[in-house]
Write an enzyme that holds these catalytic residues in place. Sequence first.
Site, short mmCIF file in Angstrom:
data_model
loop_
_atom_site.label_atom_id
_atom_site.label_comp_id
_atom_site.label_asym_id
_atom_site.label_seq_id
_atom_site.Cartn_x
_atom_site.Cartn_y
_atom_site.Cartn_z
CG ASP A 110 -15.68 49.95 3.83
OD1 ASP A 110 -16.59 50.27 4.74
OD2 ASP A 110 -14.56 49.40 3.69
N1 URA Z 1 -15.25 45.14 6.08
C1 URA Z 1 -14.47 46.32 5.56
O1 URA Z 1 -13.59 46.59 6.12
N2 URA Z 1 -15.33 46.86 4.59
C2 URA Z 1 -16.63 46.32 4.26
O2 URA Z 1 -17.22 47.07 3.33
C3 URA Z 1 -17.05 45.44 4.89
C4 URA Z 1 -16.51 44.66 5.63
#
Ligand code: URA
Length: 245
Positions: A110
């Site tokens: 993310d």
């Molecule tokens: N889980 C999440 O919530 N975000 C990420 O970027 C990776 C795993």
Amino acid sequence: MIQKQVTYERLDKLLSRLGYGSRNDVRYWLKEGWVTVQGSVPKSPSERVDVDTVEIEGAPLDHPHGLTIIYHKPLGSVCSHKESGRLVYDDFPARWKERKPAFSCVGRLDKETSGLLFLTDDGQLNHQITSPKYHVPKRYDVYLAEALRGNEAELFAKGTLMLDGDDTPCLPAELIVHDARHVEVVLQEGRYHQVRRMFAAVGNHVEGLARTHVGALSLADLALPAGGYCVIAPEQLLNAILGVK
Ligand code: URA
């Protein structure tokens, strides 16, 4: 004896798929004498050439046989070729975003997650790292808004946790508790926003998230600053992930 891999390709197609410019650009560069093959300027942009003998302004081509990197994704950049705002590609040479086959993130982190990320143009490698079939565990360092209730490790380990909008429960995940608001989570799969959604499912909220390990490979061992990367051969990356010395 290891044999050198020799690959022949049409010159204008090669330079355009490596992101240097359009086929028209290549025609112009030949006229200007900026491109050489084995030291001399080829007559036509359609000539088939050994990719290792091409130079642009005296420099060899940028990874003509494929490109794989280990990257320390910083907070705030997006794993996408085209979204607005800061992209992970802003940390690399601009031509890498134009390469074909596409040079893409292996799974996504993310925007507000930092940590260990790979990018490659090798589709098979991408599949081997991301497919749950290969059981490559991914480890995350997590800071929580609320103190743990105490039953989260058991809930995550059971393999019955359902996330909003999913049809199947999460695979069993391990929770390592450092203190009530600082934990690590080890996942066997990579669903959309998985760590954040798992904690939302148990009434908590993730305030800080970083991926620290993929398989046996640890970001801390690489000494890469945020935004930094290193180029690696696909087989070497796979061995590092699988812990093969
Ligand atoms: N889980 C999440 O919530 N975000 C990420 O970027 C990776 C795993």
